[in-house]
Design an enzyme around this catalytic site. Structure first.
Site, PDB file in Angstrom:
ATOM      1  N   HIS A   1      -8.838   7.000   8.299  1.00 40.88           N
ATOM      2  CA  HIS A   1      -9.348   5.889   9.106  1.00 40.88           C
ATOM      3  C   HIS A   1      -8.247   5.381  10.016  1.00 40.88           C
ATOM      4  O   HIS A   1      -7.115   5.846   9.960  1.00 40.88           O
ATOM      5  CB  HIS A   1      -9.947   4.783   8.224  1.00 40.88           C
ATOM      6  CG  HIS A   1      -8.969   4.067   7.341  1.00 40.88           C
ATOM      7  ND1 HIS A   1      -8.304   4.678   6.299  1.00 40.88           N
ATOM      8  CD2 HIS A   1      -8.551   2.767   7.341  1.00 40.88           C
ATOM      9  CE1 HIS A   1      -7.527   3.790   5.691  1.00 40.88           C
ATOM     10  NE2 HIS A   1      -7.655   2.628   6.310  1.00 40.88           N
TER      11      HIS A   1
ATOM     12  N   HIS B   1      -6.533   2.509  10.494  1.00 40.72           N
ATOM     13  CA  HIS B   1      -5.509   1.493  10.245  1.00 40.72           C
ATOM     14  C   HIS B   1      -4.096   2.053  10.438  1.00 40.72           C
ATOM     15  O   HIS B   1      -3.818   3.196  10.086  1.00 40.72           O
ATOM     16  CB  HIS B   1      -5.674   0.896   8.845  1.00 40.72           C
ATOM     17  CG  HIS B   1      -6.868  -0.007   8.741  1.00 40.72           C
ATOM     18  ND1 HIS B   1      -7.467  -0.337   7.544  1.00 40.72           N
ATOM     19  CD2 HIS B   1      -7.573  -0.669   9.709  1.00 40.72           C
ATOM     20  CE1 HIS B   1      -8.489  -1.154   7.778  1.00 40.72           C
ATOM     21  NE2 HIS B   1      -8.574  -1.363   9.069  1.00 40.72           N
TER      22      HIS B   1
ATOM     23  N   HIS C   1     -14.851   0.248   4.233  1.00 43.99           N
ATOM     24  CA  HIS C   1     -13.537  -0.336   4.541  1.00 43.99           C
ATOM     25  C   HIS C   1     -13.373  -0.402   6.065  1.00 43.99           C
ATOM     26  O   HIS C   1     -13.022  -1.437   6.610  1.00 43.99           O
ATOM     27  CB  HIS C   1     -12.455   0.511   3.887  1.00 43.99           C
ATOM     28  CG  HIS C   1     -11.057   0.070   4.180  1.00 43.99           C
ATOM     29  ND1 HIS C   1     -10.532  -1.103   3.693  1.00 43.99           N
ATOM     30  CD2 HIS C   1     -10.064   0.645   4.917  1.00 43.99           C
ATOM     31  CE1 HIS C   1      -9.277  -1.225   4.116  1.00 43.99           C
ATOM     32  NE2 HIS C   1      -8.975  -0.185   4.867  1.00 43.99           N
TER      33      HIS C   1
ATOM     34  N   HIS D   1      -2.905   3.608  -1.894  1.00 46.76           N
ATOM     35  CA  HIS D   1      -2.056   2.452  -2.230  1.00 46.76           C
ATOM     36  C   HIS D   1      -1.822   2.353  -3.733  1.00 46.76           C
ATOM     37  O   HIS D   1      -2.673   2.750  -4.535  1.00 46.76           O
ATOM     38  CB  HIS D   1      -2.701   1.136  -1.772  1.00 46.76           C
ATOM     39  CG  HIS D   1      -2.703   0.933  -0.295  1.00 46.76           C
ATOM     40  ND1 HIS D   1      -1.644   0.377   0.385  1.00 46.76           N
ATOM     41  CD2 HIS D   1      -3.638   1.223   0.643  1.00 46.76           C
ATOM     42  CE1 HIS D   1      -1.926   0.315   1.680  1.00 46.76           C
ATOM     43  NE2 HIS D   1      -3.135   0.825   1.869  1.00 46.76           N
TER      44      HIS D   1
ATOM     45  N   ASP E   1      -1.263   1.642   8.999  1.00 44.84           N
ATOM     46  CA  ASP E   1      -0.471   2.132   7.861  1.00 44.84           C
ATOM     47  C   ASP E   1      -0.962   3.519   7.394  1.00 44.84           C
ATOM     48  O   ASP E   1      -0.389   4.091   6.465  1.00 44.84           O
ATOM     49  CB  ASP E   1      -0.444   1.122   6.708  1.00 44.84           C
ATOM     50  CG  ASP E   1      -1.805   0.838   6.118  1.00 44.84           C
ATOM     51  OD1 ASP E   1      -2.790   0.774   6.894  1.00 44.84           O
ATOM     52  OD2 ASP E   1      -1.909   0.676   4.884  1.00 44.84           O
ATOM     53  N   HIS E   2      -1.980   4.045   8.062  1.00 47.61           N
ATOM     54  CA  HIS E   2      -2.472   5.401   7.764  1.00 47.61           C
ATOM     55  C   HIS E   2      -2.251   6.359   8.933  1.00 47.61           C
ATOM     56  O   HIS E   2      -2.090   7.558   8.732  1.00 47.61           O
ATOM     57  CB  HIS E   2      -3.966   5.361   7.410  1.00 47.61           C
ATOM     58  CG  HIS E   2      -4.235   4.609   6.147  1.00 47.61           C
ATOM     59  ND1 HIS E   2      -4.585   5.221   4.974  1.00 47.61           N
ATOM     60  CD2 HIS E   2      -4.139   3.285   5.862  1.00 47.61           C
ATOM     61  CE1 HIS E   2      -4.710   4.306   4.024  1.00 47.61           C
ATOM     62  NE2 HIS E   2      -4.451   3.127   4.535  1.00 47.61           N
TER      63      HIS E   2
ATOM     64  N   ASP F   1      -8.587   4.368   1.893  1.00 45.91           N
ATOM     65  CA  ASP F   1      -8.717   3.010   1.351  1.00 45.91           C
ATOM     66  C   ASP F   1     -10.147   2.717   0.898  1.00 45.91           C
ATOM     67  O   ASP F   1     -10.574   1.558   0.893  1.00 45.91           O
ATOM     68  CB  ASP F   1      -8.307   1.966   2.407  1.00 45.91           C
ATOM     69  CG  ASP F   1      -6.806   1.919   2.613  1.00 45.91           C
ATOM     70  OD1 ASP F   1      -6.068   2.562   1.840  1.00 45.91           O
ATOM     71  OD2 ASP F   1      -6.364   1.248   3.563  1.00 45.91           O
TER      72      ASP F   1
END
Ligand SMILES: [Zn+2]
Length: 262
Positions: free
Chosen positions: A58, A60, A116, A173, A62-63, A135
């Site tokens: 996805h 985001h 998400h 995570h 942090d990905h 996530d």
């Protein structure tokens, strides 16, 4: 070049609590959700691996935040959700499609798992029994509903629940202990869950990771796969968070409770 090894998955810790997943055979590699390029480059160098593909679940940061820097060093395909716009994605994919990783002799199938984010996807290696779920599902929990509805998220999680019990859950995570503390509040009579929390706390105290989990363990202990269980429904009603018998409403009530749980 280093020696060829059995296909394996290695965690690359990043930021405060992210895991970037490196699939490799001792020579070639693919990385899932490289939020940061530096730890990926360090792992590739340490293990003497050639990176051949990037897979994103996805949008985001942090990905996906490390994609541009990784591409500046090499020309490789970047797979990502067809319905999200992410810089660097050259191979948009959705459910029903497969991701071929020929240098690894591996092929992953794609699942659409909105909730998400609106376009979130997951990757499944059926033969190896690996799930890369970003996530969407966590050990003992699930992702927050930033863009999707509870009904979408329950349908997405159901796609994971029907995978074989021994499917490894490579979530993104290290949230396990806080998730399981909430899970115990939601289902206080689940002895297996209490035991799982204790084991997870012991692992974290030793500085060890609690992931991957597996689908069988999640089905027995994760409230976000157990919102139909009478014990979980009873807790929600006793807490004044649910006033009817409706699985999606129960799931939504759990997710809202978790958002404010301390
Ligand atoms: Zn996310």
């Amino acid at each position: 070049m280093s020696a060829k090894q059995p296909l394996q998955v290695t965690a690359i810790p990043a930021f405060a609590d992210n895991y970037l997943w490196l699939i490799h055979d001792g020579q070639h590699a693919a990385v899932v959700d490289p939020g940061d390029a530096a730890p990926v480059e360090a792992a590739l160098a340490a293990l003497n691996l050639t990176l051949d593909a990037i897979l994103l679940t996805h949008h985001h940061a942090d990905h996906a935040g490390g994609v541009t820097a990784l591409l500046s060093q090499r020309k490789i395909p970047v797979y990502g959700p067809a319905s999200e716009r992410i810089a660097g994605v050259s191979m948009p994919v959705s459910e029903g499609q497969t991701v071929p990783l020929p240098t690894l002799g591996l092929s992953l199938s794609v699942l659409d798992v909105p909730g998400h984010t609106a376009g979130h996807i997951a990757y499944v290696a059926e033969q190896q029994r690996w799930l890369f779920c970003g996530d969407t599902l966590f050990a003992g929990g699930c992702g927050r509903l930033f863009e999707g509805t509870p009904a979408q998220m329950t349908a997405s999680l159901q796609k994971f629940a029907v995978l074989p019990d021994d499917t490894a859950v490579y979530c993104a995570h290290e949230y396990t202990v806080s998730n399981l503390r909430f899970a115990v509040a939601a289902e206080p009579g689940n002895a297996l869950l209490a035991q799982r929390l204790e084991h997870a706390q012991q692992r974290r105290a030793r500085g060890e990771s609690t992931v991957p989990s597996d689908i069988g363990t999640e089905k027995l202990t994760n409230p976000f796969l157990r919102y139909r269980e009478p014990a979980v429904v009873a807790t929600l009603k006793a807490e004044g968070r649910l006033d009817r018998d409706d699985p999606v409403a129960a799931f939504a009530a759990l997710r809202e409770w978790k958002n404010s749980f301390r």
